[in-house]
Design an enzyme around this catalytic site. Structure first.
Site, PDB file in Angstrom:
ATOM      1  N   ARG A   1      22.565  51.466   8.662  1.00 56.77           N
ATOM      2  CA  ARG A   1      23.492  51.569   9.798  1.00 56.77           C
ATOM      3  C   ARG A   1      23.709  53.039  10.160  1.00 56.77           C
ATOM      4  NH1 ARG A   1      25.562  47.379   6.499  1.00 56.77           N
ATOM      5  NH2 ARG A   1      25.748  45.378   7.578  1.00 56.77           N
TER       6      ARG A   1
ATOM      7  N   ASP B   1      32.114  40.522   7.231  1.00 55.92           N
ATOM      8  CA  ASP B   1      31.699  40.592   5.820  1.00 55.92           C
ATOM      9  C   ASP B   1      32.383  39.493   5.011  1.00 55.92           C
ATOM     10  OD1 ASP B   1      30.074  42.803   6.309  1.00 55.92           O
ATOM     11  OD2 ASP B   1      31.710  44.224   5.989  1.00 55.92           O
TER      12      ASP B   1
ATOM     13  N   ARG C   1      30.781  36.129   5.713  1.00 52.82           N
ATOM     14  CA  ARG C   1      29.505  35.944   4.990  1.00 52.82           C
ATOM     15  C   ARG C   1      29.786  35.526   3.544  1.00 52.82           C
ATOM     16  NH1 ARG C   1      26.673  41.111   7.925  1.00 52.82           N
ATOM     17  NH2 ARG C   1      25.788  39.880   9.615  1.00 52.82           N
TER      18      ARG C   1
ATOM     19  N   HIS D   1      31.861  49.442   6.088  1.00 56.97           N
ATOM     20  CA  HIS D   1      30.941  48.374   6.456  1.00 56.97           C
ATOM     21  C   HIS D   1      29.548  48.788   5.997  1.00 56.97           C
ATOM     22  CE1 HIS D   1      29.222  45.066   8.539  1.00 56.97           C
ATOM     23  NE2 HIS D   1      28.678  45.771   9.507  1.00 56.97           N
TER      24      HIS D   1
HETATM   25  N1  LIG Z   1      30.423  45.838  13.168  1.00 55.50           N
HETATM   26  C1  LIG Z   1      29.588  44.872  12.839  1.00 55.50           C
HETATM   27  O1  LIG Z   1      29.869  44.112  11.922  1.00 55.50           O
HETATM   28  C2  LIG Z   1      28.313  44.699  13.605  1.00 55.50           C
HETATM   29  C3  LIG Z   1      27.562  43.526  13.498  1.00 55.50           C
HETATM   30  C4  LIG Z   1      26.399  43.381  14.264  1.00 55.50           C
HETATM   31  C5  LIG Z   1      25.989  44.410  15.104  1.00 55.50           C
HETATM   32  N2  LIG Z   1      26.721  45.554  15.158  1.00 55.50           N
HETATM   33  C6  LIG Z   1      26.344  46.661  16.034  1.00 55.50           C
HETATM   34  O2  LIG Z   1      26.703  46.317  17.369  1.00 55.50           O
HETATM   35  C7  LIG Z   1      25.859  47.042  18.285  1.00 55.50           C
HETATM   36  C8  LIG Z   1      25.256  46.066  19.301  1.00 55.50           C
HETATM   37  O3  LIG Z   1      24.350  45.203  18.664  1.00 55.50           O
HETATM   38  P1  LIG Z   1      23.506  44.147  19.527  1.00 55.50           P
HETATM   39  O4  LIG Z   1      22.744  43.328  18.587  1.00 55.50           O
HETATM   40  O5  LIG Z   1      24.391  43.499  20.545  1.00 55.50           O
HETATM   41  O6  LIG Z   1      22.498  45.145  20.299  1.00 55.50           O
HETATM   42  P2  LIG Z   1      21.766  44.869  21.704  1.00 55.50           P
HETATM   43  O7  LIG Z   1      20.666  45.884  21.794  1.00 55.50           O
HETATM   44  O8  LIG Z   1      21.430  43.444  21.844  1.00 55.50           O
HETATM   45  O9  LIG Z   1      22.895  45.220  22.790  1.00 55.50           O
HETATM   46  C9  LIG Z   1      23.402  46.498  22.978  1.00 55.50           C
HETATM   47  C10 LIG Z   1      23.660  46.651  24.468  1.00 55.50           C
HETATM   48  O10 LIG Z   1      24.329  47.898  24.695  1.00 55.50           O
HETATM   49  C11 LIG Z   1      23.889  48.356  25.966  1.00 55.50           C
HETATM   50  N3  LIG Z   1      24.207  49.769  26.142  1.00 55.50           N
HETATM   51  C12 LIG Z   1      23.581  50.849  25.632  1.00 55.50           C
HETATM   52  N4  LIG Z   1      24.187  51.971  26.065  1.00 55.50           N
HETATM   53  C13 LIG Z   1      25.211  51.601  26.845  1.00 55.50           C
HETATM   54  C14 LIG Z   1      26.205  52.300  27.575  1.00 55.50           C
HETATM   55  N5  LIG Z   1      26.270  53.633  27.578  1.00 55.50           N
HETATM   56  N6  LIG Z   1      27.106  51.589  28.293  1.00 55.50           N
HETATM   57  C15 LIG Z   1      27.052  50.241  28.323  1.00 55.50           C
HETATM   58  N7  LIG Z   1      26.137  49.521  27.643  1.00 55.50           N
HETATM   59  C16 LIG Z   1      25.225  50.196  26.930  1.00 55.50           C
HETATM   60  C17 LIG Z   1      22.391  48.064  25.961  1.00 55.50           C
HETATM   61  O11 LIG Z   1      21.839  48.077  27.276  1.00 55.50           O
HETATM   62  C18 LIG Z   1      22.362  46.694  25.308  1.00 55.50           C
HETATM   63  O12 LIG Z   1      22.400  45.644  26.268  1.00 55.50           O
HETATM   64  C19 LIG Z   1      24.830  47.762  17.406  1.00 55.50           C
HETATM   65  O13 LIG Z   1      25.231  49.101  17.187  1.00 55.50           O
HETATM   66  C20 LIG Z   1      24.873  46.977  16.106  1.00 55.50           C
HETATM   67  O14 LIG Z   1      24.449  47.755  14.995  1.00 55.50           O
HETATM   68  C21 LIG Z   1      27.863  45.711  14.431  1.00 55.50           C
END
Ligand SMILES: NC(=O)c1ccc[n+]([C@@H]2O[C@H](COP(=O)([O-])OP(=O)(O)OC[C@H]3O[C@@H](n4cnc5c(N)ncnc54)[C@H](O)[C@@H]3O)[C@@H](O)[C@H]2O)c1
Length: 313
Positions: free
Chosen positions: A88, A148, A151, A175
């Protein structure tokens, strides 16, 4: 209630979908930087309304924050997800830039919003959003602990062959691999889990939980979205309905658990003002040690972000 979800990718669109079909908000605005993407996802969710019978209005926009004005809660999911082989923390530089610019736009149009960060590395992106927003720490928080814990609860339900509904648990810390599971606070229908499962199986479940995100990245080539999107929506629900739910949430600690100035997951009460209270558990020495390791790791990544920001200044 109006809720904005920034990032219409896997996690953001799932979160918006849950918010809509469970009618957690009257209006959901989905924002993405990719032209037409949020509009398309929002339209698809809206066209599901006559089938699933909800009336939440779902609107999509390309980078137009004027449409997000007056949001009560904003969920930030914009940013890159992990690919196999990545941690991450590898996402820090790109995602910090994205989270910072998104937060600036959010507070400009919704100065009273409560912000829930989902983008990774989660604890440090919560830090980035908090310092950019200049909001009180009770109004800027990160989602990781609910996921978490879910899960962990799902694995336990499988091992014990019981309903996941009956498993209550709390996890703390960052995380990532240094998260701090607390088996002595885990119960199954009120019964301490240690009375129902042997230590070896429980240890294996704790280990699997720590690597729960990585397991999915390996399987799918990208990170998870159903559980993360639902977890973020559950936090929104607790706030907009003032439920005062008790969840592990990432927040800036200011002396709690003897930690100052680091963003970590801890149990909190979540209600209409955001974090209504941070709950301080009486940790034993082993748990304190695990939390200290987690703190040290998150602080390192916070320092890395500070160095990136300093080199840009
Ligand atoms: N906290 C958690 O437990 C957890 C769990 C899963 C994923 N995540 C994180 O969440 C984030 C999103 O994951 P995802 O699977 O949806 O990714 P994804 O690639 O499917 O979606 C991300 C979206 O963000 C958009 N984006 C990028 N820059 C942008 C901006 N400046 N303004 C607006 N939109 C913008 C992209 O176009 C894309 O559609 C990742 O960083 C991932 O690591 C966190």
């Amino acid at each position: 209630m109006k809720v904005t979800v920034v990032g219409a990718g896997n996690v953001g669109a799932t979160c918006a979908d849950v918010l809509a079909y469970r009618e957690i908000a009257n209006e959901v605005v989905l924002v993405d930087i990719k032209e037409g993407f949020a509009e398309g996802k929002a339209l698809d969710i809206w066209q599901k309304a006559p089938i699933n019978l909800y009336d939440t209005r779902t609107v999509g926009v390309t980078n137009d924050y004027s449409k997000t004005a007056g949001s009560d809660v904003v969920v930030i999911t914009s940013g890159l997800p992990r690919k196999p082989g990545m941690t991450r923390d590898d996402l820090i530089s790109t995602n910090a830039g994205i989270v910072t610019s998104v937060t600036e736009n959010i507070v400009k149009h919704s100065p009273d919003a409560i912000i829930i960060v989902v983008s990774n590395p989660l604890d440090v992106m919560t830090y980035a959003a908090h310092i950019t927003s200049k909001l009180p720490r009770t109004r800027v928080m990160g989602m990781a602990g609910i996921l978490d814990t879910a899960r962990y609860r799902a694995f336990l339900a499988e091992a014990l062959n019981v309903s996941p509904k009956d498993i209550q648990a709390v996890l703390m810390g960052g995380h990532g691999d240094t998260m701090v599971p607390l088996p002595r606070y885990t119960t199954v229908g009120g019964i301490p889990v240690t009375e129902l499962i042997d230590k070896e199986t429980l240890d294996a479940i704790v280990d699997r939980t720590k690597n729960g995100g990585g397991e999915l990245v390996k399987l799918m080539g990208t990170s998870a979205w159903y559980a993360p999107g639902s977890a973020a929506a559950q936090m929104v629900e607790a706030i907009v309905r003032d439920q005062r739910r008790v969840f592990p949430v990432c927040v800036k600690l200011e002396g709690e658990y003897g930690i100052d100035g680091v963003y970590l997951g801890v149990p909190v009460i979540l209600g209409k003002n955001g974090i209504e209270r941070i709950i301080e558990l009486d940790l034993n020495e082993d748990e304190k040690q695990l939390l200290e390791t987690s703190r040290g790791h998150v602080k390192e990544v916070m320092d890395a972000l500070d160095n990136i920001n300093a080199s840009k200044a």
